[in-house]
Design a protein around this motif. Structure first.
Motif, PDB file in Angstrom:
ATOM      1  N   LEU A  98       0.587  -1.252  -0.168  1.00  0.00           N
ATOM      2  CA  LEU A  98      -0.067  -0.056   0.146  1.00  0.00           C
ATOM      3  C   LEU A  98       0.781   1.331   0.098  1.00  0.00           C
ATOM      4  O   LEU A  98       0.390   2.324  -0.475  1.00  0.00           O
ATOM      5  CB  LEU A  98      -0.987  -0.139   1.151  1.00  0.00           C
ATOM      6  CG  LEU A  98      -2.063  -1.068   1.099  1.00  0.00           C
ATOM      7  CD1 LEU A  98      -2.663  -1.302   2.554  1.00  0.00           C
ATOM      8  CD2 LEU A  98      -2.949  -0.711  -0.020  1.00  0.00           C
ATOM      9  N   ARG A 155       3.036   1.879  -1.849  1.00  0.00           N
ATOM     10  CA  ARG A 155       3.263   2.619  -3.414  1.00  0.00           C
ATOM     11  C   ARG A 155       2.202   3.178  -3.867  1.00  0.00           C
ATOM     12  O   ARG A 155       2.171   3.705  -5.093  1.00  0.00           O
ATOM     13  CB  ARG A 155       3.388   1.194  -4.254  1.00  0.00           C
ATOM     14  CG  ARG A 155       4.684   0.169  -3.932  1.00  0.00           C
ATOM     15  CD  ARG A 155       4.697  -0.772  -4.904  1.00  0.00           C
ATOM     16  NE  ARG A 155       5.679  -1.756  -4.498  1.00  0.00           N
ATOM     17  CZ  ARG A 155       6.145  -2.763  -5.010  1.00  0.00           C
ATOM     18  NH1 ARG A 155       5.443  -2.905  -6.440  1.00  0.00           N
ATOM     19  NH2 ARG A 155       6.971  -3.704  -4.702  1.00  0.00           N
ATOM     20  N   GLU A 156       1.017   3.309  -3.047  1.00  0.00           N
ATOM     21  CA  GLU A 156      -0.270   4.044  -3.491  1.00  0.00           C
ATOM     22  C   GLU A 156      -0.591   5.229  -2.650  1.00  0.00           C
ATOM     23  O   GLU A 156      -0.922   5.119  -1.741  1.00  0.00           O
ATOM     24  CB  GLU A 156      -1.334   3.127  -3.803  1.00  0.00           C
ATOM     25  CG  GLU A 156      -1.430   1.859  -4.329  1.00  0.00           C
ATOM     26  CD  GLU A 156      -1.366   2.450  -5.841  1.00  0.00           C
ATOM     27  OE1 GLU A 156      -1.443   3.231  -6.216  1.00  0.00           O
ATOM     28  OE2 GLU A 156      -1.007   1.492  -6.696  1.00  0.00           O
ATOM     29  N   THR A 186     -10.266   8.275  -1.358  1.00  0.00           N
ATOM     30  CA  THR A 186      -9.882   6.924  -1.548  1.00  0.00           C
ATOM     31  C   THR A 186     -10.416   5.844  -0.499  1.00  0.00           C
ATOM     32  O   THR A 186     -10.451   6.224   0.646  1.00  0.00           O
ATOM     33  CB  THR A 186      -8.172   6.591  -1.388  1.00  0.00           C
ATOM     34  OG1 THR A 186      -7.474   7.459  -2.398  1.00  0.00           O
ATOM     35  CG2 THR A 186      -7.649   5.246  -1.501  1.00  0.00           C
ATOM     36  N   ARG A 228     -10.781   7.095  -5.920  1.00  0.00           N
ATOM     37  CA  ARG A 228      -9.814   5.738  -6.148  1.00  0.00           C
ATOM     38  C   ARG A 228     -10.416   4.774  -5.297  1.00  0.00           C
ATOM     39  O   ARG A 228     -10.864   5.034  -4.085  1.00  0.00           O
ATOM     40  CB  ARG A 228      -8.534   6.317  -5.586  1.00  0.00           C
ATOM     41  CG  ARG A 228      -7.702   7.085  -6.317  1.00  0.00           C
ATOM     42  CD  ARG A 228      -6.677   8.047  -5.775  1.00  0.00           C
ATOM     43  NE  ARG A 228      -5.564   7.015  -4.959  1.00  0.00           N
ATOM     44  CZ  ARG A 228      -4.639   6.655  -5.287  1.00  0.00           C
ATOM     45  NH1 ARG A 228      -4.102   7.010  -6.727  1.00  0.00           N
ATOM     46  NH2 ARG A 228      -3.933   5.905  -4.601  1.00  0.00           N
ATOM     47  N   VAL A 245      -8.946   1.189  -3.886  1.00  0.00           N
ATOM     48  CA  VAL A 245      -7.459   0.030  -3.622  1.00  0.00           C
ATOM     49  C   VAL A 245      -7.850  -0.982  -3.146  1.00  0.00           C
ATOM     50  O   VAL A 245      -8.436  -1.040  -1.977  1.00  0.00           O
ATOM     51  CB  VAL A 245      -6.851   1.127  -2.809  1.00  0.00           C
ATOM     52  CG1 VAL A 245      -5.397   0.126  -2.561  1.00  0.00           C
ATOM     53  CG2 VAL A 245      -6.243   2.353  -3.586  1.00  0.00           C
ATOM     54  N   CYS A 261      -6.885  -4.805  -1.714  1.00  0.00           N
ATOM     55  CA  CYS A 261      -5.784  -5.227  -1.334  1.00  0.00           C
ATOM     56  C   CYS A 261      -5.992  -6.732  -0.367  1.00  0.00           C
ATOM     57  O   CYS A 261      -6.926  -6.549   0.473  1.00  0.00           O
ATOM     58  CB  CYS A 261      -5.096  -4.299  -0.237  1.00  0.00           C
ATOM     59  SG  CYS A 261      -3.721  -4.662   0.710  1.00  0.00           S
ATOM     60  N   LEU A 289      -5.336  -0.914  -8.144  1.00  0.00           N
ATOM     61  CA  LEU A 289      -6.036   0.548  -8.094  1.00  0.00           C
ATOM     62  C   LEU A 289      -6.752   0.594  -9.267  1.00  0.00           C
ATOM     63  O   LEU A 289      -6.614   0.214 -10.260  1.00  0.00           O
ATOM     64  CB  LEU A 289      -4.707   1.408  -8.225  1.00  0.00           C
ATOM     65  CG  LEU A 289      -5.206   2.825  -8.378  1.00  0.00           C
ATOM     66  CD1 LEU A 289      -6.218   3.348  -7.019  1.00  0.00           C
ATOM     67  CD2 LEU A 289      -4.047   3.826  -8.678  1.00  0.00           C
ATOM     68  N   GLU A 327      -9.866   3.770 -10.710  1.00  0.00           N
ATOM     69  CA  GLU A 327     -10.127   5.229 -10.379  1.00  0.00           C
ATOM     70  C   GLU A 327     -11.551   5.118 -10.628  1.00  0.00           C
ATOM     71  O   GLU A 327     -12.182   4.592 -11.570  1.00  0.00           O
ATOM     72  CB  GLU A 327      -9.519   6.243 -11.601  1.00  0.00           C
ATOM     73  CG  GLU A 327      -8.082   6.291 -10.984  1.00  0.00           C
ATOM     74  CD  GLU A 327      -7.226   7.267 -12.189  1.00  0.00           C
ATOM     75  OE1 GLU A 327      -7.780   7.474 -13.114  1.00  0.00           O
ATOM     76  OE2 GLU A 327      -6.207   7.735 -11.821  1.00  0.00           O
TER      77      GLU A 327
END
Length: 276
Positions: free
Chosen positions: A196, A198-199, A205, A253, A255, A257, A270, A272
């Motif tokens: 996470l 990296r985001e 979000t 966004r 995400v 995971c 990810l 959008e």
């Protein structure tokens, strides 16, 4: 920027069980398969299963109007657990149900990473102009010939999800599906924090955590949706299939995971949305 956006989706949980097609043939197959490893099938375990085949799950997904009406140019079937008996090639079977023109194959033996891999493949096909519409099916059946800890200890239920992804454009241009979140990227790391990280956390979000992510995730103060236990590789995709419209409408966004309990690696995708 063009990309693949969710146009339709379907989820199946705990469908009705069925009688095995040919118990003797199935057990003979498993005896031959397991004998080189010094094992034999557990007949009691096999007989006690629900015998929901991948083909059955595919039929239930196609029964959804949005999925059944799709005519993909690429179709990818993914799974982490094997079929009850692998006597049906499910990717071409599902392709035949959806117009018969899609390039098709399966991604397996990757644990819950398989759907993430499928998304990356689909995105590459779309960017190369080779697929304007894609179906990704994630199948999970739980009748096995030998004990498997994830099925026994969790326990898991039979489930499946399908995403119909179509090429569109940002900004409401022609081809954009209103409210449909657009796939951006997917990657993996050794832990939830690393994956996470990296985001970058941004306002708007939504973080969707699969059942295999335990504990709090540092650095995220926004909304979190936790997927209930009971599934392995289908986990995130079942809830995305249920909520893609509202998530795409309400969040900028999304995400997704989850952490594979077998490998320990965390996978992130990810999307959008159109939310503010």
């Amino acid at each position: 920027m063009s990309g693949l956006a969710v146009r339709a989706a379907a989820a199946v949980r705990s469908p009705e069980g069925r009688e095995p097609d040919d118990r003797r043939a199935a057990l003979d197959y498993f005896r031959d398969l397991l004998a080189p490893f010094g094992e034999k099938p557990d007949e009691e375990l096999f007989d006690g299963g629900r015998h929901v085949r991948h083909r059955d799950l595919a039929d239930l997904l196609v029964a959804d109007e949005g999925v059944g009406g799709s005519r993909p140019e690429l179709l990818i079937v993914t799974h982490a657990l094997p079929d009850v008996v692998p006597f049906t090639a499910v990717a071409p079977y599902l392709t035949d149900r959806l117009g018969g023109r899609a390039a098709n194959f399966s991604v397996a033996q990757q644990g819950l990473a398989a759907p993430f891999t499928a998304l990356r493949i689909a995105s590459a096909y779309a960017k190369a102009g080779r697929a304007a519409e894609v179906v990704i099916a994630v199948l999970e059946q739980t009748t096995l010939p030998t004990p498997f800890p994830l099925v026994r200890d969790t326990p898991l239920v039979d489930s499946a999800a399908a995403l119909v992804l179509a090429a569109g454009k940002d900004g409401g241009g022609e081809g954009r599906y209103e409210g449909g979140p657009r796939f951006v990227r997917a990657h993996a790391a050794g832990s939830p924090a690393d994956a996470l990280g990296r985001e970058p956390v941004e306002d708007g979000t939504l973080l969707v955590l699969g059942p295999w992510v335990t504990g709090d995730v540092p650095g995220h103060d926004g909304p979190v949706h936790r997927v209930a236990p009971g599934s392995y590789c289908t986990s995130l995709w079942l809830d995305l299939a249920d909520h893609w419209r509202e998530w795409g409408r309400d969040h900028r966004r999304i995400v997704l995971c989850d952490t594979d309990p077998r490998s320990g690696r965390t996978h992130v995708a990810l999307f959008e949305g159109g939310g503010e």
